[in-house]
Scaffold this active site. Structure first.
Site, PDB file in Angstrom:
ATOM      1  N   TRP A  12      39.998  39.584  44.473  1.00  0.00           N
ATOM      2  CA  TRP A  12      39.845  40.853  45.198  1.00  0.00           C
ATOM      3  C   TRP A  12      40.961  41.837  44.864  1.00  0.00           C
ATOM      4  O   TRP A  12      40.930  42.973  45.295  1.00  0.00           O
ATOM      5  CB  TRP A  12      39.830  40.596  46.711  1.00  0.00           C
ATOM      6  CG  TRP A  12      38.693  39.743  47.184  1.00  0.00           C
ATOM      7  CD1 TRP A  12      37.664  39.229  46.436  1.00  0.00           C
ATOM      8  CD2 TRP A  12      38.458  39.308  48.527  1.00  0.00           C
ATOM      9  NE1 TRP A  12      36.815  38.496  47.228  1.00  0.00           N
ATOM     10  CE2 TRP A  12      37.281  38.531  48.521  1.00  0.00           C
ATOM     11  CE3 TRP A  12      39.135  39.491  49.738  1.00  0.00           C
ATOM     12  CZ2 TRP A  12      36.764  37.935  49.681  1.00  0.00           C
ATOM     13  CZ3 TRP A  12      38.613  38.905  50.894  1.00  0.00           C
ATOM     14  CH2 TRP A  12      37.434  38.144  50.860  1.00  0.00           C
ATOM     15  N   HIS A  96      48.026  36.569  35.560  1.00  0.00           N
ATOM     16  CA  HIS A  96      47.023  37.626  35.342  1.00  0.00           C
ATOM     17  C   HIS A  96      47.668  38.764  34.541  1.00  0.00           C
ATOM     18  O   HIS A  96      48.845  39.078  34.743  1.00  0.00           O
ATOM     19  CB  HIS A  96      46.518  38.136  36.694  1.00  0.00           C
ATOM     20  CG  HIS A  96      45.309  39.010  36.557  1.00  0.00           C
ATOM     21  ND1 HIS A  96      45.400  40.319  36.155  1.00  0.00           N
ATOM     22  CD2 HIS A  96      43.992  38.748  36.722  1.00  0.00           C
ATOM     23  CE1 HIS A  96      44.175  40.840  36.094  1.00  0.00           C
ATOM     24  NE2 HIS A  96      43.304  39.900  36.429  1.00  0.00           N
ATOM     25  N   GLU A 168      40.719  35.795  29.367  1.00  0.00           N
ATOM     26  CA  GLU A 168      40.552  37.152  29.887  1.00  0.00           C
ATOM     27  C   GLU A 168      41.144  38.165  28.927  1.00  0.00           C
ATOM     28  O   GLU A 168      42.315  38.529  29.038  1.00  0.00           O
ATOM     29  CB  GLU A 168      41.253  37.269  31.252  1.00  0.00           C
ATOM     30  CG  GLU A 168      40.255  37.439  32.324  1.00  0.00           C
ATOM     31  CD  GLU A 168      40.804  38.051  33.621  1.00  0.00           C
ATOM     32  OE1 GLU A 168      39.960  38.245  34.486  1.00  0.00           O
ATOM     33  OE2 GLU A 168      41.988  38.334  33.751  1.00  0.00           O
ATOM     34  N   SER A 216      35.052  42.219  33.400  1.00  0.00           N
ATOM     35  CA  SER A 216      33.836  43.018  33.642  1.00  0.00           C
ATOM     36  C   SER A 216      32.567  42.185  33.837  1.00  0.00           C
ATOM     37  O   SER A 216      31.488  42.581  33.392  1.00  0.00           O
ATOM     38  CB  SER A 216      33.632  44.025  32.508  1.00  0.00           C
ATOM     39  OG  SER A 216      34.782  44.825  32.341  1.00  0.00           O
ATOM     40  N   GLY A 237      36.423  40.330  39.071  1.00  0.00           N
ATOM     41  CA  GLY A 237      37.235  41.285  39.823  1.00  0.00           C
ATOM     42  C   GLY A 237      36.357  42.186  40.663  1.00  0.00           C
ATOM     43  O   GLY A 237      35.856  41.778  41.724  1.00  0.00           O
TER      44      GLY A 237
HETATM   45  P1  PGA Z   1      36.997  42.816  36.481  1.00  0.00           P
HETATM   46  O1  PGA Z   1      38.385  42.061  36.727  1.00  0.00           O
HETATM   47  O2  PGA Z   1      35.898  41.855  36.792  1.00  0.00           O
HETATM   48  O3  PGA Z   1      37.030  43.992  37.428  1.00  0.00           O
HETATM   49  O4  PGA Z   1      36.983  43.227  35.061  1.00  0.00           O
HETATM   50  C1  PGA Z   1      38.570  40.757  36.274  1.00  0.00           C
HETATM   51  C2  PGA Z   1      39.978  40.336  36.519  1.00  0.00           C
HETATM   52  O5  PGA Z   1      40.899  41.143  36.306  1.00  0.00           O
HETATM   53  O6  PGA Z   1      40.242  39.206  36.937  1.00  0.00           O
END
Ligand code: PGA
Length: 263
Positions: A12, A96, A168, A216, A237
């Site tokens: 979140w 992250h 990621e 995304s 996210g």
């Molecule tokens: P997002 O974020 O799904 O908005 O791209 C993913 C994340 O940063 O963990």
């Protein structure tokens, strides 16, 4: 076919106060009926964790922190330790890219945090991924290798099997209308991460580690990402702030899990 379950994590970020968080959990609880083969993890802001831990049905949802400090206690103004979180959360996101970019977190910090998580019986969800510049300069594998091997440097082969690894790519986070990662690129990166684990810990261990994708992911593209060979889930996210979108992603994961387990 391995029997790795899917894991869908909702990050979140810095959104939703205590009452907004409670409403979202209530809606998710009502909407999500079936989640066979899927672990559902919610990562709310730190301030929401304690109240949510009293509210959630732990058979349905597990909680994660978005970050924590690796020292157990002491004079570290503003920090919260893994030790303090150990009875409240099952997981913690570590490394992250937003922590690296905005808060100067280093690879060594990530390694210390992974060790602290394990020491406190919290499963680290370790984020790994290259920037656009690194990808364009052909450095993707080197960057993934550096980030991964540093993060897990202190782990035994038993400990590594409980860790969640996340691919990621930094350039694919929250770019819904722009550039999103291609399944082929994700498959290659995940395959490379699993091979790295195999070289360090052997094939059996590598087959047990769950590796997920983040960047995304929403209700429309989730099927595409979750169907990638070797991909065991998603770190979500923006779409995790919407109960309808997040529950659709979980349903997709459950469908694909059932399809895979019939093979
Ligand atoms: P997002 O974020 O799904 O908005 O791209 C993913 C994340 O940063 O963990």
């Amino acid at each position: 076919m391995t029997d790795r379950k899917y894991i869908i994590v909702g990050n979140w970020k810095m959104n939703l106060n205590v009452s907004e968080a409670s409403i979202l959990v209530h809606r998710l609880h009502q909407k999500i009926k079936i989640h066979r083969g899927v672990d559902i993890v919610l990562a709310p802001p730190l301030i929401d964790i304690q109240p949510l831990s009293l509210e959630i049905d732990r058979r349905q949802f597990k909680l994660a922190a978005q970050d924590a400090y690796y020292k157990d206690n002491g004079a570290y103004t503003g920090q919260v330790s893994f030790t303090m979180l150990r009875d409240l959360v099952s997981y913690c996101i570590v490394g992250h890219s937003e922590r690296k970019i905005y808060f100067n977190e280093t690879l060594e910090d990530v390694r210390e945090k992974v060790s602290a998580a394990i020491r406190n019986d919290i499963i680290p969800i370790i984020c790994i991924g290259e920037t656009k510049l690194e990808r364009n300069s052909g450095e993707t594998k080197t960057v993934i290798n550096d980030q991964l091997t540093t993060a897990i440097a202190n782990l035994t082969s038993h400990e590594i099997q409980n860790v969640i690894l996340t691919y990621e790519p930094v350039w694919a986070i929250s770019t819904f209308d722009g550039e999103i990662a291609k399944p082929k690129d994700i498959e290659q990166a995940i395959g490379f991460m699993r091979l790295t684990i195999e070289h360090l810990y052997g094939k059996v261990v590598a087959e047990n580690v769950r590796i997920i994708y983040g960047g995304s992911v929403d209700e429309n593209n989730a099927g595409l990402f979750l169907d990638i060979d070797g991909c065991d889930g998603a770190l979500v996210g923006s779409a995790s702030l919407n109960y309808y979108k997040f529950s659709e992603i979980i349903e997709k994961a459950s469908q694909i899990y059932l399809k895979r387990s019939k093979k």
